[in-house]
Write a protein that holds these residues in place. Sequence first.
Motif, PDB file in Angstrom:
ATOM      1  N   VAL A   1       0.843  -1.183   0.000  1.00  0.00           N
ATOM      2  CA  VAL A   1       0.000   0.000   0.000  1.00  0.00           C
ATOM      3  C   VAL A   1       0.883   1.238   0.000  1.00  0.00           C
ATOM      4  O   VAL A   1       1.808   1.335   0.791  1.00  0.00           O
ATOM      5  N   GLN A   2       0.606   2.155  -0.893  1.00  0.00           N
ATOM      6  CA  GLN A   2       1.294   3.443  -0.902  1.00  0.00           C
ATOM      7  C   GLN A   2       0.285   4.535  -0.586  1.00  0.00           C
ATOM      8  O   GLN A   2      -0.839   4.523  -1.091  1.00  0.00           O
ATOM      9  N   LEU A   3       0.695   5.470   0.259  1.00  0.00           N
ATOM     10  CA  LEU A   3      -0.161   6.567   0.664  1.00  0.00           C
ATOM     11  C   LEU A   3       0.400   7.864   0.105  1.00  0.00           C
ATOM     12  O   LEU A   3       1.609   8.124   0.200  1.00  0.00           O
ATOM     13  N   GLN A   4      -0.462   8.675  -0.472  1.00  0.00           N
ATOM     14  CA  GLN A   4      -0.069   9.943  -1.071  1.00  0.00           C
ATOM     15  C   GLN A   4      -0.836  11.063  -0.385  1.00  0.00           C
ATOM     16  O   GLN A   4      -2.052  11.162  -0.531  1.00  0.00           O
ATOM     17  N   ALA A   5      -0.100  11.896   0.343  1.00  0.00           N
ATOM     18  CA  ALA A   5      -0.718  13.027   1.020  1.00  0.00           C
ATOM     19  C   ALA A   5      -0.550  14.289   0.197  1.00  0.00           C
ATOM     20  O   ALA A   5       0.493  14.503  -0.426  1.00  0.00           O
ATOM     21  N   CYS A   6      -1.580  15.125   0.195  1.00  0.00           N
ATOM     22  CA  CYS A   6      -1.497  16.395  -0.516  1.00  0.00           C
ATOM     23  C   CYS A   6      -2.418  17.404   0.156  1.00  0.00           C
ATOM     24  O   CYS A   6      -3.188  17.046   1.050  1.00  0.00           O
ATOM     25  N   GLY A   7      -2.321  18.649  -0.288  1.00  0.00           N
ATOM     26  CA  GLY A   7      -3.196  19.683   0.241  1.00  0.00           C
ATOM     27  C   GLY A   7      -2.501  20.706   1.115  1.00  0.00           C
ATOM     28  O   GLY A   7      -3.119  21.677   1.547  1.00  0.00           O
ATOM     29  N   GLY A   8      -1.228  20.491   1.398  1.00  0.00           N
ATOM     30  CA  GLY A   8      -0.499  21.445   2.211  1.00  0.00           C
ATOM     31  C   GLY A   8      -0.248  22.738   1.457  1.00  0.00           C
ATOM     32  O   GLY A   8      -0.496  22.844   0.261  1.00  0.00           O
ATOM     33  N   GLY A   9       0.251  23.725   2.175  1.00  0.00           N
ATOM     34  CA  GLY A   9       0.540  24.997   1.557  1.00  0.00           C
ATOM     35  C   GLY A   9       0.788  26.074   2.586  1.00  0.00           C
ATOM     36  O   GLY A   9       0.945  25.781   3.774  1.00  0.00           O
ATOM     37  N   LEU A  10       0.818  27.307   2.118  1.00  0.00           N
ATOM     38  CA  LEU A  10       1.036  28.471   2.986  1.00  0.00           C
ATOM     39  C   LEU A  10      -0.304  29.150   3.234  1.00  0.00           C
ATOM     40  O   LEU A  10      -1.047  29.444   2.285  1.00  0.00           O
ATOM     41  N   CYS A  21      -5.366  12.216   1.806  1.00  0.00           N
ATOM     42  CA  CYS A  21      -4.426  11.098   1.770  1.00  0.00           C
ATOM     43  C   CYS A  21      -5.078   9.976   0.980  1.00  0.00           C
ATOM     44  O   CYS A  21      -6.071   9.393   1.433  1.00  0.00           O
ATOM     45  N   SER A  22      -4.530   9.669  -0.167  1.00  0.00           N
ATOM     46  CA  SER A  22      -5.084   8.635  -1.031  1.00  0.00           C
ATOM     47  C   SER A  22      -4.217   7.391  -0.988  1.00  0.00           C
ATOM     48  O   SER A  22      -2.985   7.489  -1.010  1.00  0.00           O
ATOM     49  N   ALA A  23      -4.843   6.231  -0.959  1.00  0.00           N
ATOM     50  CA  ALA A  23      -4.132   4.963  -0.961  1.00  0.00           C
ATOM     51  C   ALA A  23      -4.038   4.435  -2.396  1.00  0.00           C
ATOM     52  O   ALA A  23      -4.948   4.616  -3.195  1.00  0.00           O
ATOM     53  N   SER A  24      -2.926   3.745  -2.673  1.00  0.00           N
ATOM     54  CA  SER A  24      -2.701   3.250  -4.026  1.00  0.00           C
ATOM     55  C   SER A  24      -3.631   2.103  -4.366  1.00  0.00           C
ATOM     56  O   SER A  24      -3.912   1.835  -5.502  1.00  0.00           O
ATOM     57  N   GLN A 115       4.275  10.326   2.213  1.00  0.00           N
ATOM     58  CA  GLN A 115       5.530  11.058   2.091  1.00  0.00           C
ATOM     59  C   GLN A 115       5.513  12.392   2.818  1.00  0.00           C
ATOM     60  O   GLN A 115       6.556  12.995   2.995  1.00  0.00           O
ATOM     61  N   GLY A 116       4.371  12.861   3.240  1.00  0.00           N
ATOM     62  CA  GLY A 116       4.294  14.117   3.962  1.00  0.00           C
ATOM     63  C   GLY A 116       3.950  15.285   3.066  1.00  0.00           C
ATOM     64  O   GLY A 116       4.333  15.337   1.895  1.00  0.00           O
ATOM     65  N   THR A 117       3.211  16.232   3.624  1.00  0.00           N
ATOM     66  CA  THR A 117       2.878  17.461   2.921  1.00  0.00           C
ATOM     67  C   THR A 117       3.097  18.626   3.896  1.00  0.00           C
ATOM     68  O   THR A 117       2.717  18.555   5.058  1.00  0.00           O
ATOM     69  N   LEU A 118       3.733  19.685   3.405  1.00  0.00           N
ATOM     70  CA  LEU A 118       4.133  20.791   4.269  1.00  0.00           C
ATOM     71  C   LEU A 118       3.000  21.791   4.447  1.00  0.00           C
ATOM     72  O   LEU A 118       2.427  22.276   3.470  1.00  0.00           O
TER      73      LEU A 118
END
Length: 123
Positions: A1-10, A21-24, A115-118
């Motif tokens: 399983v791979q997890l992809q996080a997104c949505g971070g920002g300033l 966070c989406s799973a593969s 992988q993390g999102t800042l």
Amino acid sequence: VQLQACGGGLVQAGGSLRLSCSASKRTSSNNAMGWFRQAPGKEREFVAGIDWRGSTTIYTDSVKGRFAISRDNAKNTVYLQMNSLKPGDTAVYYCASNRLSQPTTTSEFYRYWGQGTLVTVSS
């Protein structure tokens, strides 16, 4: 399983962001999910967790009432809605899949990590 996080920002203090966070592939229907964060120079800390059905959620005290975790199992996606953001929320946010069906606050129960999102909150 791979997890992809997104949505971070300033974002400015008081603002909002929603992390995804989406799973593969379809994760086990029995797995809880969680969000952790790591600020510069600090250890990784638990933020929020949700059980496999989405009916039980837990939060660290500093985000209670401001953050909300949710999941859509049909889309293999977990969300973290973050409101009233503060500069102290600045960190890299990680999603993780738990070995258990109920969420836990300690990282050793989480076996797959994104992988993390800042997220950067300016004052």
